[in-house]
Design a protein around this motif. Structure first.
Motif, PDB file in Angstrom:
ATOM      1  N   SER A  23      26.285   1.806 -26.086  1.00 21.30           N
ATOM      2  CA  SER A  23      26.008   1.627 -27.515  1.00 21.30           C
ATOM      3  C   SER A  23      26.261   0.185 -27.945  1.00 21.30           C
ATOM      4  O   SER A  23      25.509  -0.375 -28.751  1.00 21.30           O
ATOM      5  CB  SER A  23      26.819   2.613 -28.360  1.00 21.30           C
ATOM      6  N   ALA A  24      27.283  -0.471 -27.379  1.00 24.24           N
ATOM      7  CA  ALA A  24      27.553  -1.872 -27.737  1.00 24.24           C
ATOM      8  C   ALA A  24      26.390  -2.766 -27.322  1.00 24.24           C
ATOM      9  O   ALA A  24      25.934  -3.632 -28.091  1.00 24.24           O
ATOM     10  CB  ALA A  24      28.854  -2.343 -27.082  1.00 24.24           C
ATOM     11  N   GLN A  54      25.620   9.656 -26.410  1.00 25.37           N
ATOM     12  CA  GLN A  54      25.077  10.394 -27.552  1.00 25.37           C
ATOM     13  C   GLN A  54      24.894   9.494 -28.766  1.00 25.37           C
ATOM     14  O   GLN A  54      23.910   9.629 -29.500  1.00 25.37           O
ATOM     15  CB  GLN A  54      25.977  11.583 -27.890  1.00 25.37           C
ATOM     16  N   LEU A  55      25.807   8.539 -28.986  1.00 27.41           N
ATOM     17  CA  LEU A  55      25.631   7.640 -30.125  1.00 27.41           C
ATOM     18  C   LEU A  55      24.455   6.698 -29.890  1.00 27.41           C
ATOM     19  O   LEU A  55      23.651   6.449 -30.800  1.00 27.41           O
ATOM     20  CB  LEU A  55      26.899   6.830 -30.377  1.00 27.41           C
ATOM     21  N   ALA A  56      24.328   6.162 -28.675  1.00 31.26           N
ATOM     22  CA  ALA A  56      23.208   5.276 -28.377  1.00 31.26           C
ATOM     23  C   ALA A  56      21.878   6.004 -28.574  1.00 31.26           C
ATOM     24  O   ALA A  56      20.936   5.457 -29.168  1.00 31.26           O
ATOM     25  CB  ALA A  56      23.321   4.747 -26.947  1.00 31.26           C
ATOM     26  N   LEU A  57      21.796   7.240 -28.101  1.00 31.95           N
ATOM     27  CA  LEU A  57      20.557   8.004 -28.250  1.00 31.95           C
ATOM     28  C   LEU A  57      20.298   8.333 -29.716  1.00 31.95           C
ATOM     29  O   LEU A  57      19.154   8.245 -30.192  1.00 31.95           O
ATOM     30  CB  LEU A  57      20.654   9.286 -27.417  1.00 31.95           C
ATOM     31  N   TYR A  58      21.349   8.687 -30.444  1.00 29.47           N
ATOM     32  CA  TYR A  58      21.198   8.971 -31.875  1.00 29.47           C
ATOM     33  C   TYR A  58      20.619   7.762 -32.614  1.00 29.47           C
ATOM     34  O   TYR A  58      19.703   7.902 -33.433  1.00 29.47           O
ATOM     35  CB  TYR A  58      22.555   9.355 -32.470  1.00 29.47           C
ATOM     36  N   VAL A  59      21.133   6.579 -32.330  1.00 29.54           N
ATOM     37  CA  VAL A  59      20.669   5.380 -33.026  1.00 29.54           C
ATOM     38  C   VAL A  59      19.215   5.071 -32.651  1.00 29.54           C
ATOM     39  O   VAL A  59      18.395   4.739 -33.516  1.00 29.54           O
ATOM     40  CB  VAL A  59      21.603   4.193 -32.727  1.00 29.54           C
ATOM     41  N   LEU A  60      18.859   5.197 -31.392  1.00 27.97           N
ATOM     42  CA  LEU A  60      17.463   4.992 -30.995  1.00 27.97           C
ATOM     43  C   LEU A  60      16.539   5.990 -31.690  1.00 27.97           C
ATOM     44  O   LEU A  60      15.449   5.628 -32.142  1.00 27.97           O
ATOM     45  CB  LEU A  60      17.337   5.100 -29.479  1.00 27.97           C
ATOM     46  N   TYR A  61      16.975   7.225 -31.777  1.00 31.18           N
ATOM     47  CA  TYR A  61      16.155   8.244 -32.433  1.00 31.18           C
ATOM     48  C   TYR A  61      16.039   7.991 -33.938  1.00 31.18           C
ATOM     49  O   TYR A  61      15.001   8.265 -34.541  1.00 31.18           O
ATOM     50  CB  TYR A  61      16.746   9.626 -32.195  1.00 31.18           C
ATOM     51  N   GLU A  62      17.094   7.479 -34.546  1.00 32.95           N
ATOM     52  CA  GLU A  62      17.044   7.248 -35.992  1.00 32.95           C
ATOM     53  C   GLU A  62      16.014   6.189 -36.376  1.00 32.95           C
ATOM     54  O   GLU A  62      15.588   6.121 -37.532  1.00 32.95           O
ATOM     55  CB  GLU A  62      18.421   6.854 -36.528  1.00 32.95           C
ATOM     56  N   MET A  82      12.365   0.968 -24.773  1.00 36.30           N
ATOM     57  CA  MET A  82      11.896   2.244 -24.244  1.00 36.30           C
ATOM     58  C   MET A  82      12.488   2.637 -22.887  1.00 36.30           C
ATOM     59  O   MET A  82      12.809   3.807 -22.679  1.00 36.30           O
ATOM     60  CB  MET A  82      10.370   2.256 -24.169  1.00 36.30           C
ATOM     61  N   PRO A  83      12.673   1.713 -21.936  1.00 36.02           N
ATOM     62  CA  PRO A  83      13.297   2.139 -20.671  1.00 36.02           C
ATOM     63  C   PRO A  83      14.698   2.709 -20.859  1.00 36.02           C
ATOM     64  O   PRO A  83      15.071   3.706 -20.215  1.00 36.02           O
ATOM     65  CB  PRO A  83      13.317   0.850 -19.840  1.00 36.02           C
ATOM     66  N   LEU A  84      15.484   2.096 -21.755  1.00 37.28           N
ATOM     67  CA  LEU A  84      16.823   2.613 -22.016  1.00 37.28           C
ATOM     68  C   LEU A  84      16.736   3.991 -22.656  1.00 37.28           C
ATOM     69  O   LEU A  84      17.444   4.918 -22.243  1.00 37.28           O
ATOM     70  CB  LEU A  84      17.596   1.661 -22.920  1.00 37.28           C
ATOM     71  N   ARG A  85      15.867   4.137 -23.657  1.00 35.61           N
ATOM     72  CA  ARG A  85      15.753   5.442 -24.307  1.00 35.61           C
ATOM     73  C   ARG A  85      15.339   6.513 -23.315  1.00 35.61           C
ATOM     74  O   ARG A  85      15.891   7.619 -23.303  1.00 35.61           O
ATOM     75  CB  ARG A  85      14.757   5.391 -25.469  1.00 35.61           C
ATOM     76  N   ARG A  86      14.380   6.193 -22.478  1.00 33.92           N
ATOM     77  CA  ARG A  86      13.922   7.163 -21.491  1.00 33.92           C
ATOM     78  C   ARG A  86      15.042   7.548 -20.538  1.00 33.92           C
ATOM     79  O   ARG A  86      15.211   8.728 -20.195  1.00 33.92           O
ATOM     80  CB  ARG A  86      12.741   6.571 -20.720  1.00 33.92           C
ATOM     81  N   ALA A  87      15.828   6.567 -20.107  1.00 37.20           N
ATOM     82  CA  ALA A  87      16.934   6.860 -19.184  1.00 37.20           C
ATOM     83  C   ALA A  87      18.005   7.723 -19.855  1.00 37.20           C
ATOM     84  O   ALA A  87      18.562   8.643 -19.230  1.00 37.20           O
ATOM     85  CB  ALA A  87      17.540   5.559 -18.675  1.00 37.20           C
ATOM     86  N   VAL A 218      23.895  18.031 -31.004  1.00 40.26           N
ATOM     87  CA  VAL A 218      23.160  19.079 -31.714  1.00 40.26           C
ATOM     88  C   VAL A 218      21.979  18.480 -32.475  1.00 40.26           C
ATOM     89  O   VAL A 218      20.906  19.095 -32.559  1.00 40.26           O
ATOM     90  CB  VAL A 218      24.117  19.839 -32.663  1.00 40.26           C
ATOM     91  N   VAL A 219      22.149  17.291 -33.013  1.00 38.03           N
ATOM     92  CA  VAL A 219      21.070  16.611 -33.739  1.00 38.03           C
ATOM     93  C   VAL A 219      20.087  15.975 -32.764  1.00 38.03           C
ATOM     94  O   VAL A 219      18.868  16.068 -32.930  1.00 38.03           O
ATOM     95  CB  VAL A 219      21.655  15.554 -34.694  1.00 38.03           C
ATOM     96  N   ASN A 220      20.604  15.343 -31.722  1.00 35.96           N
ATOM     97  CA  ASN A 220      19.740  14.634 -30.779  1.00 35.96           C
ATOM     98  C   ASN A 220      18.756  15.543 -30.069  1.00 35.96           C
ATOM     99  O   ASN A 220      17.628  15.141 -29.782  1.00 35.96           O
ATOM    100  CB  ASN A 220      20.593  13.904 -29.735  1.00 35.96           C
ATOM    101  N   VAL A 221      19.176  16.771 -29.772  1.00 37.65           N
ATOM    102  CA  VAL A 221      18.293  17.632 -28.990  1.00 37.65           C
ATOM    103  C   VAL A 221      17.017  17.959 -29.764  1.00 37.65           C
ATOM    104  O   VAL A 221      15.943  18.120 -29.168  1.00 37.65           O
ATOM    105  CB  VAL A 221      19.035  18.917 -28.551  1.00 37.65           C
ATOM    106  N   MET A 222      17.086  18.037 -31.090  1.00 40.35           N
ATOM    107  CA  MET A 222      15.873  18.291 -31.886  1.00 40.35           C
ATOM    108  C   MET A 222      14.851  17.187 -31.697  1.00 40.35           C
ATOM    109  O   MET A 222      13.649  17.450 -31.538  1.00 40.35           O
ATOM    110  CB  MET A 222      16.205  18.384 -33.374  1.00 40.35           C
ATOM    111  N   THR A 223      15.318  15.948 -31.739  1.00 36.42           N
ATOM    112  CA  THR A 223      14.402  14.830 -31.617  1.00 36.42           C
ATOM    113  C   THR A 223      13.915  14.679 -30.183  1.00 36.42           C
ATOM    114  O   THR A 223      12.745  14.345 -29.946  1.00 36.42           O
ATOM    115  CB  THR A 223      15.070  13.536 -32.102  1.00 36.42           C
ATOM    116  N   LEU A 224      14.791  14.915 -29.232  1.00 32.78           N
ATOM    117  CA  LEU A 224      14.389  14.905 -27.825  1.00 32.78           C
ATOM    118  C   LEU A 224      13.208  15.847 -27.595  1.00 32.78           C
ATOM    119  O   LEU A 224      12.186  15.461 -27.009  1.00 32.78           O
ATOM    120  CB  LEU A 224      15.571  15.318 -26.944  1.00 32.78           C
TER     121      LEU A 224
END
Length: 356
Positions: A23-24, A54-62, A82-87, A218-224
């Motif tokens: 996330s940093a 989970q925080l990194a993915l949440y921020v990318l999804y937001e 995108m490569p980071l998000r996909r990973a 719980v929030v991330n899985v919806m966007t995934l």
């Protein structure tokens, strides 16, 4: 009671504080396009349920929702990110597929979901109905705001991927979720009013800073599920799981609001869902799932997976909340600890409206 007004600003919230190297590194890359985000190997080695991933993915999804105040809007589909998000997605999805049963049928999964558990004591709704204190209800609402203030938005992504009965049924339910043409009845607005009753800050994304990883997952899985056409079956399973289990849980939570004197708007949010989601349950099973599987029967196990993954993540969140509350401590990340019973005049310091 001081009511915090709804935030109508088009600007998104501030980027939260990082929780580890992933996330940093991501937040540094969002702040400056010249910064290179973390690599795929780092994401592949991270704890799939951990705070950092989970925080990194949440921020990318937001970036696909309201974004962040200091992040340019065109970073949403930045190929550098995108490569980071996909990973991160592959790491999270891989853990879900490993941790929930495989090859189950939709009939079996939803047969289980439709049966009320004989011993519901492991559930959040049962705890709050029977013995939850107002400060626990407020913590629960603060965490759920990350979902409910965008309620129905992630599920809308599946609509163009459906046809016939499935599409018609999905749109009918979403129409209700979005207030049936009345802005004041949009479910996200009703949750804002619940938060007002509880003396919480109603700004979108305000409580991400104190949300632990199980709440983010719980929030991330919806966007995934929502962002990927290949996961359309899982998205339908997630949506159906939410609708099928909502009515009995909402009934318990409405009772919890009455028992603790949370307020009329707090109670209304859940009573609204008791009746509406009882109807939605029938539509989602017969039309959305039935229509999808009539068109694409090979997605049966994927629908089941989406529902099972939802239950798995909800149980992890329930375990975190209940285990922490039973020690008398706050389940939020700032670690202040519980202040005991609160009222509108004595707010829990963890989630006062001006808290970070």
């Amino acid at each position: 009671m001081t009511v915090t007004p709804t935030d109508h600003s088009p600007a998104g919230p501030a980027v939260p504080t990082s929780r580890g190297p992933l996330s940093a590194g991501l937040f540094a890359a969002l702040a400056s396009p010249r910064q290179v985000p973390p690599g795929v190997d780092e994401a592949a080695a991270a704890d799939p349920y951990g705070e950092d991933l989970q925080l990194a993915l949440y921020v990318l999804y937001e970036l696909h929702y309201r974004g962040f105040a200091d992040v340019a809007e065109d970073r949403e589909w930045d190929p550098v990110l995108m490569p980071l998000r996909r990973a991160l997605e592959q790491r999270f999805l891989g853990a879900l597929r490993a941790d929930v049963p495989s090859g189950r049928s939709t009939d079996v999964v939803f047969g289980e979901l439709l049966a009320e558990p004989t011993d519901p004591r492991g559930g959040i709704a049962h705890h709050l109905e029977q013995e939850g204190e107002l400060w626990q209800i407020r913590e629960h609402a603060a965490l759920r705001s990350l979902y409910h203030l965008k309620e129905a938005d992630p599920h809308a992504w599946v609509i163009p991927r459906l046809r016939g009965r499935a599409k018609a049924g999905m749109v009918a339910i979403e129409y209700d979720e979005f207030g049936a043409g009345r802005a004041e009845d949009i479910h996200a607005q009703l949750f804002t009013e619940l938060m007002d009753d509880l003396g919480l800050n109603t700004r979108y994304g305000h409580y991400v800073e104190v949300a632990p990883a199980p709440a983010l997952a719980v929030v991330n899985v919806m966007t995934l599920f929502g962002l990927h056409r290949a996961l359309r079956g899982a998205m339908v399973g997630h949506f159906a799981c939410v609708e099928v289990t909502s009515s009995p849980g909402s009934r318990r939570l409405a009772a919890a609001m009455r028992r603790t004197g949370a307020g009329p708007a707090a109670e209304r949010f859940y009573t609204e869902h008791v009746e509406a989601d009882a109807v939605h349950e029938q539509v989602v099973r017969r039309e959305v799932i039935g229509g999808l599987l009539a068109e694409e029967p090979h997605l049966d196990s994927e629908v089941a997976f989406g529902a099972d993954a939802t239950v798995h993540l909800e149980r992890r969140l329930a375990s975190h909340l209940l285990n922490t509350w039973r020690t008398g401590n706050s389940a939020l990340r700032n670690g202040v600890g519980a202040a005991g019973p609160c009222s509108r005049s004595r707010r829990h310091p963890v989630i006062a409206p001006d808290a970070p």
